[in-house]
Design a protein around this motif. Sequence first.
Motif, PDB file in Angstrom:
ATOM      1  N   UNK A 197      42.485  43.933  35.354  1.00 54.06           N
ATOM      2  CA  UNK A 197      41.900  45.263  35.551  1.00 54.06           C
ATOM      3  C   UNK A 197      40.659  45.258  36.444  1.00 54.06           C
ATOM      4  N   UNK A 198      40.419  44.175  37.181  1.00 50.92           N
ATOM      5  CA  UNK A 198      39.269  44.122  38.082  1.00 50.92           C
ATOM      6  C   UNK A 198      39.690  44.046  39.549  1.00 50.92           C
ATOM      7  N   UNK A 199      40.975  44.213  39.820  1.00 50.98           N
ATOM      8  CA  UNK A 199      41.462  44.168  41.195  1.00 50.98           C
ATOM      9  C   UNK A 199      41.129  45.434  41.958  1.00 50.98           C
ATOM     10  N   UNK A 200      41.360  45.455  43.278  1.00 48.42           N
ATOM     11  CA  UNK A 200      42.007  44.401  44.066  1.00 48.42           C
ATOM     12  C   UNK A 200      41.120  43.163  44.217  1.00 48.42           C
ATOM     13  N   UNK A 201      41.766  42.017  44.193  1.00 52.48           N
ATOM     14  CA  UNK A 201      41.055  40.752  44.201  1.00 52.48           C
ATOM     15  C   UNK A 201      40.770  40.289  45.634  1.00 52.48           C
ATOM     16  N   UNK A 202      39.758  39.456  45.767  1.00 51.03           N
ATOM     17  CA  UNK A 202      39.337  38.964  47.079  1.00 51.03           C
ATOM     18  C   UNK A 202      40.247  37.833  47.537  1.00 51.03           C
ATOM     19  N   UNK A 203      40.811  37.926  48.730  1.00 48.59           N
ATOM     20  CA  UNK A 203      41.673  36.853  49.240  1.00 48.59           C
ATOM     21  C   UNK A 203      40.846  35.734  49.854  1.00 48.59           C
ATOM     22  N   UNK A 204      41.547  34.682  50.280  1.00 45.93           N
ATOM     23  CA  UNK A 204      40.896  33.608  51.008  1.00 45.93           C
ATOM     24  C   UNK A 204      40.667  32.343  50.213  1.00 45.93           C
ATOM     25  N   UNK A 205      41.335  32.222  49.068  1.00 50.24           N
ATOM     26  CA  UNK A 205      41.140  31.050  48.213  1.00 50.24           C
ATOM     27  C   UNK A 205      42.490  30.440  47.838  1.00 50.24           C
ATOM     28  N   UNK A 261      35.763  35.888  40.297  1.00 47.55           N
ATOM     29  CA  UNK A 261      36.877  35.942  39.344  1.00 47.55           C
ATOM     30  C   UNK A 261      38.217  36.004  40.063  1.00 47.55           C
ATOM     31  N   UNK A 262      38.205  36.364  41.349  1.00 50.03           N
ATOM     32  CA  UNK A 262      39.462  36.471  42.091  1.00 50.03           C
ATOM     33  C   UNK A 262      40.207  35.148  42.156  1.00 50.03           C
ATOM     34  N   UNK A 263      39.481  34.030  42.145  1.00 50.30           N
ATOM     35  CA  UNK A 263      40.165  32.733  42.226  1.00 50.30           C
ATOM     36  C   UNK A 263      40.098  31.961  40.910  1.00 50.30           C
ATOM     37  N   UNK A 264      39.784  32.658  39.817  1.00 51.39           N
ATOM     38  CA  UNK A 264      39.828  32.030  38.499  1.00 51.39           C
ATOM     39  C   UNK A 264      41.276  31.841  38.063  1.00 51.39           C
ATOM     40  N   UNK A 265      41.521  30.824  37.228  1.00 50.01           N
ATOM     41  CA  UNK A 265      42.850  30.653  36.645  1.00 50.01           C
ATOM     42  C   UNK A 265      42.950  31.304  35.274  1.00 50.01           C
ATOM     43  N   UNK A 266      41.881  31.983  34.831  1.00 48.86           N
ATOM     44  CA  UNK A 266      41.882  32.702  33.563  1.00 48.86           C
ATOM     45  C   UNK A 266      42.313  34.153  33.804  1.00 48.86           C
ATOM     46  N   UNK A 267      43.421  34.547  33.212  1.00 49.64           N
ATOM     47  CA  UNK A 267      43.963  35.888  33.447  1.00 49.64           C
ATOM     48  C   UNK A 267      42.985  36.976  33.018  1.00 49.64           C
ATOM     49  N   UNK A 268      42.287  36.787  31.884  1.00 50.79           N
ATOM     50  CA  UNK A 268      41.379  37.824  31.389  1.00 50.79           C
ATOM     51  C   UNK A 268      40.240  38.097  32.354  1.00 50.79           C
ATOM     52  N   UNK A 308      30.953  35.620  37.577  1.00 56.22           N
ATOM     53  CA  UNK A 308      31.706  36.800  37.142  1.00 56.22           C
ATOM     54  C   UNK A 308      31.782  37.911  38.186  1.00 56.22           C
ATOM     55  N   UNK A 309      31.342  37.659  39.410  1.00 59.89           N
ATOM     56  CA  UNK A 309      31.459  38.704  40.425  1.00 59.89           C
ATOM     57  C   UNK A 309      32.930  38.915  40.774  1.00 59.89           C
ATOM     58  N   UNK A 310      33.231  40.001  41.458  1.00 57.77           N
ATOM     59  CA  UNK A 310      34.619  40.309  41.794  1.00 57.77           C
ATOM     60  C   UNK A 310      35.240  39.200  42.625  1.00 57.77           C
ATOM     61  N   UNK A 311      34.501  38.677  43.603  1.00 56.88           N
ATOM     62  CA  UNK A 311      35.037  37.586  44.412  1.00 56.88           C
ATOM     63  C   UNK A 311      35.268  36.337  43.586  1.00 56.88           C
TER      64      UNK A 311
END
Length: 403
Positions: A166-174, A155-162, A150-153
């Motif tokens: 509201x937790x962005x900006x998301x971590x790139x690189x995936x 969840x950034x590459x999760x396919x679950x929208x929830x 559940x860390x910010x990084x």
Amino acid sequence: MTQILDHSGTAHLLRREDALGAHNYKPLDVVIHRAQGAWVWDTDGRRYLDCLSAYSAVNQGHCHPRIIGALTQQAQQVTLTSRAFRNDRLAAFYETVTRLLNFEAVIPMNTGAEAVETAIKLARKWAYQVRGVPRDQAQIIVMDGNFHGRTTTLVSFSSEAQYKEDFGPLTPGFVRVPYGDAAAIEAAITPNTAAVLFEPIQGEAGVIVPPEGFLRAMRDVCDRHGILMIADEIQTGLGRTGRWLACDHEQVRPDVVILGKALGGGVYPVSAVLSSREIMNLFRPGDHGSTFGGNPLAAAVAQASLEVLNDENLPARADELGRYLRGRLHALASPLVKDIRGRGLLIGVELHAAARPYCEALRDLGVLCKETHETTMRLAPPLVTTREDLDWALERIEQVLRG
């Protein structure tokens, strides 16, 4: 809030919890007071068979005496030194975990999410220093339906929208590809690809078992393209699927393995990343760390947890009991059941309807399990569960699923 327990003290506990705590969970309304082995008791003294095992963190059973003994003995000696100094328990844990899992080197952390973050950092460093990827351009291939924490990084590459909303900006690189599709992995590889990160069985996605041969095909793809294969075995490892690692079902050896949950024996959070000496040596002093990671209390607990799994032959027990449980579930032939899948004692029963009401009905009959992805009941009792325990639970599961 639905009140299903009439004990005034229990109802008061539920009200206090809901009033004071964050509402980031939707637990079943049962208040557990004590536990032993595969069973738990609520504040009214009712007994339940635990068929969730704290999401596989309690593979050895609740309050295993050897693990509790290691915990209490170490707690009276020294619990925390930080890694600024050495402690006398860490080397023994290192020797045990690397020997049993057949890896050369380990880095300890606390939670599963921390261990996944550690593996990502290790893979990126490997990409830059070994593969020659341009600085800050490394990519890691992940899977649709993944759950790695559940860390910010993460969840950034999760396919679950929830998980991301509201937790962005998301971590790139995936880069995300379909689960179970080795050809899609190969098509996604570029000169900047560092690794593939995957779960051998996707637990949170609904106990999704990939097609036979997928892990072997992924290993071949990684070898052909010279990238790392990283297995998140936090939930599937340490005996849960009937092998020490779920990857063992296809005799596949990942380059990096992530452990957690049952590594702490259900009494203390312990996680670890295992790899080769060559890859692990990329970490230098100051690159990564944790105040609590590798503390003497964690090391003592983890070593005892591993010894219990080994000495009691719990992976083989999970394999035997899992085959029995799946066979009995298939024999129910309930029209409510859409699919039954899993390995060892990690089983998903997918229904044609929402699973939550059936989990609540089972709770009322003394069986604790939890829904995942709306329509799937996850059944994952401790590996110390007996066949008699399973028969007792199956009578109630049959009663609920047959109406």
